[in-house]
Design a protein around this motif. Structure first.
Motif, PDB file in Angstrom:
ATOM      1  N   GLY A 144      40.709  36.615  33.312  1.00 30.48           N
ATOM      2  CA  GLY A 144      42.162  36.772  33.257  1.00 30.48           C
ATOM      3  C   GLY A 144      42.777  36.972  34.630  1.00 30.48           C
ATOM      4  N   PHE A 145      42.061  37.721  35.489  1.00 31.01           N
ATOM      5  CA  PHE A 145      42.511  37.938  36.869  1.00 31.01           C
ATOM      6  C   PHE A 145      42.516  36.625  37.642  1.00 31.01           C
ATOM      7  CE2 PHE A 145      41.189  39.061  41.299  1.00 31.01           C
ATOM      8  CZ  PHE A 145      42.371  39.691  41.683  1.00 31.01           C
ATOM      9  N   VAL A 146      41.442  35.858  37.488  1.00 34.89           N
ATOM     10  CA  VAL A 146      41.353  34.561  38.163  1.00 34.89           C
ATOM     11  C   VAL A 146      42.443  33.619  37.665  1.00 34.89           C
ATOM     12  CG1 VAL A 146      39.886  32.532  38.537  1.00 34.89           C
ATOM     13  CG2 VAL A 146      38.875  34.812  38.545  1.00 34.89           C
ATOM     14  N   ASP A 147      42.671  33.603  36.353  1.00 34.72           N
ATOM     15  CA  ASP A 147      43.711  32.747  35.788  1.00 34.72           C
ATOM     16  C   ASP A 147      45.081  33.130  36.321  1.00 34.72           C
ATOM     17  OD1 ASP A 147      41.792  31.423  34.321  1.00 34.72           O
ATOM     18  OD2 ASP A 147      42.178  32.530  32.464  1.00 34.72           O
ATOM     19  N   GLY A 148      45.308  34.451  36.481  1.00 32.82           N
ATOM     20  CA  GLY A 148      46.586  34.904  37.013  1.00 32.82           C
ATOM     21  C   GLY A 148      46.817  34.420  38.434  1.00 32.82           C
ATOM     22  N   LEU A 149      45.764  34.447  39.251  1.00 31.00           N
ATOM     23  CA  LEU A 149      45.878  33.949  40.620  1.00 31.00           C
ATOM     24  C   LEU A 149      46.153  32.450  40.634  1.00 31.00           C
ATOM     25  CD1 LEU A 149      42.878  35.877  42.225  1.00 31.00           C
ATOM     26  CD2 LEU A 149      45.312  36.352  42.585  1.00 31.00           C
ATOM     27  N   ARG A 150      45.464  31.740  39.757  1.00 33.28           N
ATOM     28  CA  ARG A 150      45.628  30.283  39.696  1.00 33.28           C
ATOM     29  C   ARG A 150      47.041  29.899  39.275  1.00 33.28           C
ATOM     30  NH1 ARG A 150      45.255  27.498  35.379  1.00 33.28           N
ATOM     31  NH2 ARG A 150      44.064  29.114  34.290  1.00 33.28           N
ATOM     32  N   THR A 151      47.567  30.582  38.254  1.00 29.18           N
ATOM     33  CA  THR A 151      48.912  30.259  37.781  1.00 29.18           C
ATOM     34  C   THR A 151      49.993  30.661  38.779  1.00 29.18           C
ATOM     35  OG1 THR A 151      49.042  32.361  36.569  1.00 29.18           O
ATOM     36  CG2 THR A 151      48.239  30.430  35.359  1.00 29.18           C
ATOM     37  N   ARG A 152      49.628  31.520  39.731  1.00 27.99           N
ATOM     38  CA  ARG A 152      50.568  31.902  40.790  1.00 27.99           C
ATOM     39  C   ARG A 152      50.442  31.017  42.028  1.00 27.99           C
ATOM     40  NH1 ARG A 152      49.945  36.028  37.552  1.00 27.99           N
ATOM     41  NH2 ARG A 152      51.551  37.635  37.333  1.00 27.99           N
ATOM     42  N   GLY A 153      49.713  29.919  41.876  1.00 27.67           N
ATOM     43  CA  GLY A 153      49.697  28.915  42.925  1.00 27.67           C
ATOM     44  C   GLY A 153      48.566  28.993  43.911  1.00 27.67           C
ATOM     45  N   PHE A 154      47.425  29.578  43.513  1.00 27.26           N
ATOM     46  CA  PHE A 154      46.272  29.630  44.400  1.00 27.26           C
ATOM     47  C   PHE A 154      45.134  28.751  43.879  1.00 27.26           C
ATOM     48  CE2 PHE A 154      48.314  33.737  45.336  1.00 27.26           C
ATOM     49  CZ  PHE A 154      48.359  33.675  46.732  1.00 27.26           C
ATOM     50  N   TYR A 155      44.410  28.170  44.810  1.00 26.30           N
ATOM     51  CA  TYR A 155      43.159  27.479  44.507  1.00 26.30           C
ATOM     52  C   TYR A 155      42.058  28.503  44.703  1.00 26.30           C
ATOM     53  CZ  TYR A 155      39.425  23.951  44.883  1.00 26.30           C
ATOM     54  OH  TYR A 155      38.283  23.195  44.702  1.00 26.30           O
ATOM     55  N   VAL A 156      41.475  28.967  43.618  1.00 23.14           N
ATOM     56  CA  VAL A 156      40.575  30.122  43.646  1.00 23.14           C
ATOM     57  C   VAL A 156      39.113  29.684  43.773  1.00 23.14           C
ATOM     58  CG1 VAL A 156      39.853  32.223  42.460  1.00 23.14           C
ATOM     59  CG2 VAL A 156      42.208  31.397  42.221  1.00 23.14           C
ATOM     60  N   ILE A 157      38.426  30.293  44.727  1.00 21.07           N
ATOM     61  CA  ILE A 157      36.992  30.055  44.911  1.00 21.07           C
ATOM     62  C   ILE A 157      36.272  31.393  44.776  1.00 21.07           C
ATOM     63  CG2 ILE A 157      35.176  29.245  46.465  1.00 21.07           C
ATOM     64  CD1 ILE A 157      37.307  27.599  47.906  1.00 21.07           C
ATOM     65  N   ARG A 158      35.246  31.430  43.979  1.00 21.87           N
ATOM     66  CA  ARG A 158      34.383  32.617  43.908  1.00 21.87           C
ATOM     67  C   ARG A 158      32.938  32.156  43.966  1.00 21.87           C
ATOM     68  NH1 ARG A 158      35.037  34.281  37.507  1.00 21.87           N
ATOM     69  NH2 ARG A 158      35.990  32.328  36.816  1.00 21.87           N
ATOM     70  N   TYR A 159      32.062  33.037  44.393  1.00 21.03           N
ATOM     71  CA  TYR A 159      30.682  32.617  44.627  1.00 21.03           C
ATOM     72  C   TYR A 159      29.727  33.792  44.485  1.00 21.03           C
ATOM     73  CZ  TYR A 159      31.033  34.810  49.256  1.00 21.03           C
ATOM     74  OH  TYR A 159      31.183  35.731  50.281  1.00 21.03           O
ATOM     75  N   ASP A 160      28.441  33.476  44.362  1.00 17.17           N
ATOM     76  CA  ASP A 160      27.397  34.501  44.350  1.00 17.17           C
ATOM     77  C   ASP A 160      26.947  34.744  45.788  1.00 17.17           C
ATOM     78  OD1 ASP A 160      27.363  34.750  41.600  1.00 17.17           O
ATOM     79  OD2 ASP A 160      25.699  33.336  41.316  1.00 17.17           O
ATOM     80  N   ASN A 161      27.012  35.997  46.234  1.00 17.01           N
ATOM     81  CA  ASN A 161      26.472  36.332  47.547  1.00 17.01           C
ATOM     82  C   ASN A 161      24.971  36.052  47.597  1.00 17.01           C
ATOM     83  OD1 ASN A 161      28.618  37.465  49.259  1.00 17.01           O
ATOM     84  ND2 ASN A 161      28.762  39.059  47.678  1.00 17.01           N
ATOM     85  N   ARG A 162      24.425  35.940  48.787  1.00 18.24           N
ATOM     86  CA  ARG A 162      22.973  35.803  48.939  1.00 18.24           C
ATOM     87  C   ARG A 162      22.261  36.965  48.241  1.00 18.24           C
ATOM     88  NH1 ARG A 162      21.145  36.252  55.013  1.00 18.24           N
ATOM     89  NH2 ARG A 162      22.658  34.560  55.333  1.00 18.24           N
ATOM     90  N   ASP A 163      21.098  36.710  47.722  1.00 14.70           N
ATOM     91  CA  ASP A 163      20.303  37.717  47.008  1.00 14.70           C
ATOM     92  C   ASP A 163      20.955  38.153  45.705  1.00 14.70           C
ATOM     93  OD1 ASP A 163      17.743  38.392  47.654  1.00 14.70           O
ATOM     94  OD2 ASP A 163      18.250  39.929  49.104  1.00 14.70           O
ATOM     95  N   CYS A 164      21.834  37.320  45.158  1.00 18.36           N
ATOM     96  CA  CYS A 164      22.518  37.704  43.922  1.00 18.36           C
ATOM     97  C   CYS A 164      22.756  36.467  43.060  1.00 18.36           C
ATOM     98  CB  CYS A 164      23.845  38.377  44.257  1.00 18.36           C
ATOM     99  SG  CYS A 164      24.733  38.984  42.815  1.00 18.36           S
ATOM    100  N   GLY A 165      22.703  36.661  41.742  1.00 15.80           N
ATOM    101  CA  GLY A 165      23.027  35.569  40.840  1.00 15.80           C
ATOM    102  C   GLY A 165      22.156  34.358  41.048  1.00 15.80           C
ATOM    103  N   LEU A 166      22.795  33.196  41.236  1.00 22.50           N
ATOM    104  CA  LEU A 166      22.070  31.945  41.385  1.00 22.50           C
ATOM    105  C   LEU A 166      22.013  31.464  42.829  1.00 22.50           C
ATOM    106  CD1 LEU A 166      23.391  30.037  38.232  1.00 22.50           C
ATOM    107  CD2 LEU A 166      21.370  31.493  38.463  1.00 22.50           C
ATOM    108  N   SER A 167      22.443  32.288  43.766  1.00 18.80           N
ATOM    109  CA  SER A 167      22.339  31.935  45.183  1.00 18.80           C
ATOM    110  C   SER A 167      20.954  32.272  45.722  1.00 18.80           C
ATOM    111  CB  SER A 167      23.423  32.661  45.996  1.00 18.80           C
ATOM    112  OG  SER A 167      24.695  32.102  45.740  1.00 18.80           O
TER     113      SER A 167
END
Length: 227
Positions: A40-63
């Protein structure tokens, strides 16, 4: 989700919105995957005119994952030479990801350790930032406290322990998200349980091996707007 090879490692990321809009890079904190950002937070940023990028830091998730552990006694003595990587390396990861995606400048928002990474980006890569926002974070000043108990708790050895720990930390930190939301995020299918004490030690101590981001050549000297 796509993977980029940036700063010599593989970084898992997700983009949402119109690439023609101003870019906003979200940097999660210690042990948090990109899915930890509420949709919901990401969607709010997107609808306010941002191109949102998020990622997994090194040693985390699928990175990319790393090996080795720092010498805790050296770190406590102020010698960070044994740390496999530092906050500055993670800031280089984020900047290299932007480069790999063909992005020259971005707004950067980091939370907790992600806030430290955003600060390091502002110090070392300020020509790439439109603005920097550091949320519930620290400049590395050793006199400023942190959630030490949460950082030093025993590492989870399975999904259920990770879910339970995430719920306890959310309650103790005063976060008001619903119990259902907290448990859903903590136990998401993408979550890869790397049940190794070594990983926890690397992630907890990477900030300890980095210099303070205050004073001359620190955050106070950054040219980009910051919060």
């Amino acid at each position: 989700m796509p993977t980029a090879h940036a700063n010599g490692i593989d970084i898992e990321y997700r983009t949402e919105g119109d690439p023609a809009d101003p870019v906003l890079l979200l940097v999660m904190g210690l042990g948090g995957q990109l899915i930890a950002w509420p949709q919901g937070f990401v969607d709010g940023l997107r609808t306010r005119g941002f191109y949102v990028i998020r990622y997994d830091n090194r040693d985390c998730g699928l990175s990319a994952k790393f090996e080795g552990t720092p010498d805790i006694s050296l770190l406590l003595a102020g010698d960070g030479s044994s740390a496999p990587y530092r906050i500055e390396d993670m800031a280089d990861d984020a900047t290299a990801l932007l480069t790999e995606l063909g992005i020259s400048k971005a707004h950067v928002v980091g939370v907790s350790m992600g806030g430290m990474i955003a600060q390091a980006m502002a110090v070392n890569h300020q020509d790439r930032l439109l603005s920097a926002c550091s949320i519930m974070s620290t400049t590395g000043d050793r006199s400023v406290g942190a959630a030490v108990a949460a950082l030093l708790r025993p590492i989870a050895t399975n999904r259920q322990e990770a879910v339970d720990a995430s719920s306890r930390e959310a309650v103790s930190s005063g976060r008001r998200s619903s119990r259902r939301t907290r448990r859903s995020s903590a136990g998401a299918p993408r979550m890869h349980m790397t049940a190794r004490t070594a990983l926890r030690e690397r992630r907890v101590n990477s900030p300890r091996s980095s210099p303070r981001r205050t004073g001359p050549r620190g955050c106070t000297e950054c040219a980009c707007p910051s919060w």
